[in-house]
Design a protein around this motif. Structure first.
Motif, PDB file in Angstrom:
ATOM      1  N   ALA A  49      -3.843   5.396  10.655  1.00 47.21           N
ATOM      2  CA  ALA A  49      -2.786   4.610  11.289  1.00 47.21           C
ATOM      3  C   ALA A  49      -2.012   5.451  12.290  1.00 47.21           C
ATOM      4  N   THR A  50      -1.753   6.704  11.934  1.00 44.50           N
ATOM      5  CA  THR A  50      -1.045   7.610  12.843  1.00 44.50           C
ATOM      6  C   THR A  50      -1.859   7.858  14.097  1.00 44.50           C
ATOM      7  N   ARG A  99       7.043   8.172  10.902  1.00 45.34           N
ATOM      8  CA  ARG A  99       5.997   7.808   9.955  1.00 45.34           C
ATOM      9  C   ARG A  99       5.378   6.476  10.357  1.00 45.34           C
ATOM     10  N   PRO A 100       4.064   6.303  10.208  1.00 40.01           N
ATOM     11  CA  PRO A 100       3.453   5.020  10.531  1.00 40.01           C
ATOM     12  C   PRO A 100       3.933   3.936   9.566  1.00 40.01           C
ATOM     13  N   LEU A 101       4.088   2.724  10.088  1.00 40.51           N
ATOM     14  CA  LEU A 101       4.522   1.589   9.273  1.00 40.51           C
ATOM     15  C   LEU A 101       3.305   0.930   8.649  1.00 40.51           C
ATOM     16  N   ILE A 102       3.261   0.925   7.331  1.00 43.18           N
ATOM     17  CA  ILE A 102       2.146   0.345   6.599  1.00 43.18           C
ATOM     18  C   ILE A 102       2.628  -0.919   5.889  1.00 43.18           C
ATOM     19  N   GLY A 103       2.104  -2.056   6.284  1.00 42.52           N
ATOM     20  CA  GLY A 103       2.462  -3.313   5.640  1.00 42.52           C
ATOM     21  C   GLY A 103       1.717  -3.496   4.332  1.00 42.52           C
ATOM     22  N   ILE A 104       2.397  -4.029   3.331  1.00 43.12           N
ATOM     23  CA  ILE A 104       1.796  -4.318   2.026  1.00 43.12           C
ATOM     24  C   ILE A 104       2.023  -5.790   1.719  1.00 43.12           C
ATOM     25  N   SER A 105       0.951  -6.518   1.457  1.00 44.75           N
ATOM     26  CA  SER A 105       1.096  -7.934   1.143  1.00 44.75           C
ATOM     27  C   SER A 105       1.844  -8.108  -0.182  1.00 44.75           C
ATOM     28  N   THR A 106       2.698  -9.122  -0.233  1.00 46.28           N
ATOM     29  CA  THR A 106       3.398  -9.466  -1.465  1.00 46.28           C
ATOM     30  C   THR A 106       3.034 -10.900  -1.841  1.00 46.28           C
ATOM     31  N   LEU A 147       3.046   4.760  -3.389  1.00 43.66           N
ATOM     32  CA  LEU A 147       1.835   5.462  -2.973  1.00 43.66           C
ATOM     33  C   LEU A 147       1.802   5.625  -1.459  1.00 43.66           C
ATOM     34  N   VAL A 148       2.191   4.583  -0.725  1.00 39.70           N
ATOM     35  CA  VAL A 148       2.269   4.692   0.734  1.00 39.70           C
ATOM     36  C   VAL A 148       3.239   5.799   1.126  1.00 39.70           C
ATOM     37  N   GLN A 149       4.399   5.823   0.500  1.00 36.79           N
ATOM     38  CA  GLN A 149       5.398   6.847   0.830  1.00 36.79           C
ATOM     39  C   GLN A 149       4.910   8.242   0.470  1.00 36.79           C
ATOM     40  N   ALA A 150       4.266   8.377  -0.691  1.00 35.21           N
ATOM     41  CA  ALA A 150       3.752   9.690  -1.102  1.00 35.21           C
ATOM     42  C   ALA A 150       2.668  10.188  -0.152  1.00 35.21           C
ATOM     43  N   ALA A 151       1.970   9.248   0.493  1.00 35.92           N
ATOM     44  CA  ALA A 151       0.901   9.614   1.423  1.00 35.92           C
ATOM     45  C   ALA A 151       1.417   9.856   2.833  1.00 35.92           C
ATOM     46  N   GLY A 152       2.732   9.709   3.044  1.00 39.51           N
ATOM     47  CA  GLY A 152       3.309  10.024   4.344  1.00 39.51           C
ATOM     48  C   GLY A 152       3.608   8.837   5.231  1.00 39.51           C
ATOM     49  N   GLY A 153       3.449   7.623   4.693  1.00 43.45           N
ATOM     50  CA  GLY A 153       3.745   6.435   5.476  1.00 43.45           C
ATOM     51  C   GLY A 153       5.079   5.820   5.100  1.00 43.45           C
ATOM     52  N   ALA A 154       5.540   4.896   5.922  1.00 42.66           N
ATOM     53  CA  ALA A 154       6.719   4.086   5.620  1.00 42.66           C
ATOM     54  C   ALA A 154       6.228   2.698   5.241  1.00 42.66           C
ATOM     55  N   ALA A 155       6.641   2.208   4.086  1.00 39.53           N
ATOM     56  CA  ALA A 155       6.133   0.944   3.562  1.00 39.53           C
ATOM     57  C   ALA A 155       6.992  -0.225   4.020  1.00 39.53           C
ATOM     58  N   VAL A 156       6.323  -1.315   4.398  1.00 37.57           N
ATOM     59  CA  VAL A 156       6.980  -2.560   4.786  1.00 37.57           C
ATOM     60  C   VAL A 156       6.348  -3.672   3.955  1.00 37.57           C
ATOM     61  N   LEU A 157       7.168  -4.424   3.226  1.00 36.43           N
ATOM     62  CA  LEU A 157       6.644  -5.488   2.374  1.00 36.43           C
ATOM     63  C   LEU A 157       6.517  -6.778   3.171  1.00 36.43           C
ATOM     64  N   LEU A 158       5.371  -7.435   3.043  1.00 40.01           N
ATOM     65  CA  LEU A 158       5.055  -8.630   3.827  1.00 40.01           C
ATOM     66  C   LEU A 158       5.024  -9.859   2.929  1.00 40.01           C
ATOM     67  N   ASP A 165      -3.179   8.788  -7.156  1.00 32.36           N
ATOM     68  CA  ASP A 165      -4.148   9.548  -6.369  1.00 32.36           C
ATOM     69  C   ASP A 165      -3.992   9.135  -4.907  1.00 32.36           C
ATOM     70  N   THR A 166      -3.532  10.047  -4.066  1.00 31.47           N
ATOM     71  CA  THR A 166      -3.201   9.702  -2.689  1.00 31.47           C
ATOM     72  C   THR A 166      -4.346   9.914  -1.703  1.00 31.47           C
ATOM     73  N   ARG A 167      -5.519  10.326  -2.159  1.00 28.64           N
ATOM     74  CA  ARG A 167      -6.552  10.710  -1.207  1.00 28.64           C
ATOM     75  C   ARG A 167      -6.953   9.571  -0.265  1.00 28.64           C
ATOM     76  N   VAL A 168      -7.214   8.402  -0.816  1.00 30.29           N
ATOM     77  CA  VAL A 168      -7.609   7.281   0.037  1.00 30.29           C
ATOM     78  C   VAL A 168      -6.429   6.818   0.883  1.00 30.29           C
ATOM     79  N   MET A 169      -5.249   6.693   0.278  1.00 25.52           N
ATOM     80  CA  MET A 169      -4.095   6.229   1.026  1.00 25.52           C
ATOM     81  C   MET A 169      -3.706   7.216   2.129  1.00 25.52           C
ATOM     82  N   SER A 170      -3.810   8.503   1.860  1.00 20.46           N
ATOM     83  CA  SER A 170      -3.492   9.496   2.888  1.00 20.46           C
ATOM     84  C   SER A 170      -4.426   9.368   4.081  1.00 20.46           C
TER      85      SER A 170
END
Length: 235
Positions: free
Chosen positions: A226-227, A3-10, A35-46, A215-220
């Motif tokens: 990213a993939t 899964r692509p790694l998606i960083g999320i700002s904290t 939402l990142v996980q539901a869209a197929g990504g792996a979330a990383v908190l930044l 709603d996962t459309r934009v995040m997906s």
């Protein structure tokens, strides 16, 4: 395929109580990573870091989400502070603007949510309305209202119809930043989504909170971009 790694700002709250502790804490609402996980990504908190390290941090990731939060300090777009603008979040401003700059420079897919969309606009030289009425019903209460996609935009291709979205903000895009276009608006004309005009670049900002209605459309679409980018870089 990983899964692509998606960083999320904290961001840091100076006093956060959990268990027997009351300590400074870097956090983000769970809806973002869910939402990142539901869209197929792996979330990383930044967590916040030195702005000069933004490119290094992003070099290990595949996509970036800049989360919602407090007002962007108007000093970043050369405006006097409106009395209704919140207190500066100096550390967060500098870190997230650096993340956005590094993501844009590298071609990384980027999604700005609420404050994240406003920061994206500011990072590209745009300005903000420091206060608008009618988009917040009460403190801590999410409002819902329709947004209309602008035909021909990336957002319109993802969400073709008018949609009711969960929103909580009192600031909005005023003058658009460089190379940005409006891709959705509220009925009153408030800018609700922006994106880079270049269709080859996946850079989108939404004023509402998709992590609240799942709603996962934009995040997906971000995860797919990213993939695809990772596949090209690896090949």
């Amino acid at each position: 395929m990983h899964r692509p790694l998606i960083g999320i700002s904290t961001y840091v709250e100076a006093s956060t109580r959990y268990g027997v502790w009351d300590l400074p804490t870097a956090l983000v609402p769970t809806g973002y990573y869910e939402l990142v996980q539901a869209a197929g990504g792996a979330a990383v908190l930044l967590p916040p870091d030195e702005p000069g390290r933004a490119a290094e941090v992003l070099s290990r990731l595949d996509g970036l989400v800049v989360a919602g939060g407090p007002d962007v300090d108007p000093l970043h777009y050369g405006a006097a502070r409106d009395p209704r603008t919140g207190a500066p979040a100096t550390v967060r401003d500098h870190w997230e603007l650096a993340l956005i700059g590094a993501a844009l420079a590298s071609g990384m897919p980027l999604l700005g949510i609420c404050r994240g969309m406003q920061a994206l606009n500011v990072a590209l030289g745009g300005t903000l309305h420091q206060h608008i009425d009618g988009h917040v019903d009460a403190p801590g209460v999410t409002s819902w209202h329709p947004v209309r996609p602008v035909p021909g935009t990336r957002y319109a291709a993802l969400v073709a119809e008018e949609a009711e979205v969960p929103t909580y903000h009192h600031q909005a895009v005023d003058r658009l930043g460089r190379d940005l276009i409006v891709s959705a608006q509220a009925v009153d004309g408030t800018v609700e989504a922006i994106e880079l005009a270049d269709p080859a670049r996946w850079v989108v900002g939404v004023q509402w909170h998709p992590e609240r209605d799942k709603d996962t459309r934009v995040m997906s679409s971000l995860v797919s971009a990213a993939t695809a980018r990772t596949t090209v870089l690896v090949s």
